[in-house]
Write an enzyme that holds these catalytic residues in place. Structure first.
Site, short mmCIF file in Angstrom:
data_model
loop_
_atom_site.label_atom_id
_atom_site.label_comp_id
_atom_site.label_asym_id
_atom_site.label_seq_id
_atom_site.Cartn_x
_atom_site.Cartn_y
_atom_site.Cartn_z
N ASP A 29 -25.79 -30.85 -11.06
CA ASP A 29 -25.72 -31.86 -12.20
C ASP A 29 -24.54 -31.73 -12.92
O ASP A 29 -24.40 -30.76 -13.50
CB ASP A 29 -27.26 -32.03 -12.53
CG ASP A 29 -27.37 -33.43 -13.47
OD1 ASP A 29 -28.39 -34.34 -12.99
OD2 ASP A 29 -26.87 -33.61 -14.24
N ILE A 30 -24.08 -32.82 -13.09
CA ILE A 30 -22.95 -32.73 -14.26
C ILE A 30 -23.34 -32.39 -15.70
O ILE A 30 -22.50 -31.88 -16.47
CB ILE A 30 -22.04 -34.00 -14.04
CG1 ILE A 30 -20.54 -33.76 -14.54
CG2 ILE A 30 -22.71 -35.09 -14.83
CD1 ILE A 30 -19.73 -34.41 -14.05
N HIS A 93 -32.08 -39.35 -5.15
CA HIS A 93 -31.93 -37.69 -5.37
C HIS A 93 -33.09 -36.90 -5.90
O HIS A 93 -33.89 -37.53 -6.53
CB HIS A 93 -30.71 -37.77 -6.20
CG HIS A 93 -31.01 -38.44 -7.52
ND1 HIS A 93 -30.63 -39.60 -7.74
CD2 HIS A 93 -31.01 -38.03 -8.81
CE1 HIS A 93 -30.61 -40.18 -9.17
NE2 HIS A 93 -31.07 -38.92 -9.63
N HIS A 95 -33.72 -33.87 -8.15
CA HIS A 95 -33.45 -32.77 -9.38
C HIS A 95 -34.28 -31.42 -8.92
O HIS A 95 -35.65 -31.65 -8.66
CB HIS A 95 -33.86 -33.18 -10.62
CG HIS A 95 -33.28 -34.36 -11.19
ND1 HIS A 95 -32.22 -34.27 -11.82
CD2 HIS A 95 -33.51 -35.71 -10.98
CE1 HIS A 95 -31.90 -35.56 -12.34
NE2 HIS A 95 -32.86 -36.49 -11.65
#
Ligand code: 5GP
Length: 130
Positions: A29-30, A93, A95
Site C-alpha cells: 500500500d502506498i 482488494h 488489506h
C-alpha cells in the site's frame, strides 16, 4: 475507465510488488498503516469483493493467505490482520497489515515511507512467498 489498480496490473503505474500469480497481484500500500501493509487484488477488475464468484473469492483468499504467511515471516509482528474496506479504490482488494496492537490497524493514520525502504520491505516479503 480502468481503475488505478488495473493500471498497476498493466504496468502503467509502478508498484512495490510482493507476489503475483496468473490471477492475482500483491503489492505494498502506498500509504501504509504499518511497514509491510500489503494489498492483494484480483487482476481482473471487479469493484466489490463480495460480488466475486465463490470460486474467484476463494482463490483470492488462498492467495492472500500465502502472502500473509510470507509477511509474518518477513516482518516482526504478533499477527497479520486482514481487512476489506474498498471505500477509496473501486477494484476489489484485501488489506494485509502486520500488527502488534489494535492501534496499528487504524485507517485514519497512514504514513509514507521512503522508496528505498518500500523496495526493501517488498523484497523481504517476496523472498518468503512459497
Ligand atoms: P480502500 O479502497 O480499501 O478504502 O483503500 C484503498 C487503499 O489503496 C488505501 O490504503 C490507499 O493508500 C491505497 N492506494 C490508493 N492508490 C494507490 C496506488 O496508486 N498505489 C498503491 N500501492 N496503493 C494505493
Amino acid at each position: 475507465m480502468a481503475s488505478i489498480f488495473s493500471k498497476i496490473v498493466a504496468g502503467e503505474i509502478p508498484c512495490y510488488k510482493v507476489a503475483e500469480d496468473e490471477k492475482h497481484l500483491a503489492f505494498l500500500d502506498i500509504n501504509p498503516m504499518a511497514p509491510g501493509h500489503t494489498l492483494v487484488i484480483p487482476k481482473q477488475e471487479i469493484d466489490y469483493l463480495f460480488d466475486m464468484t465463490e470460486s474467484d473469492y476463494i482463490d483470492l483468499e488462498l492467495f492472500a493467505r500465502k502472502v500473509a504467511v510470507a509477511i509474518k515471516e518477513a516482518i516482526p509482528c504478533t499477527r497479520v490482520a486482514e481487512a476489506v474496506l474498498g471505500l477509496e479504490v473501486p477494484h476489489a482488494h484485501i488489506h494485509l497489515v502486520p500488527i502488534n496492537t489494535e492501534a496499528d490497524m487504524d485507517f485514519r493514520h497512514k504514513t509514507t515511507l521512503p522508496g528505498d525502504q518500500m523496495a526493501s520491505i517488498a523484497a523481504r516479503i517476496a523472498a518468503q512467498v512459497k
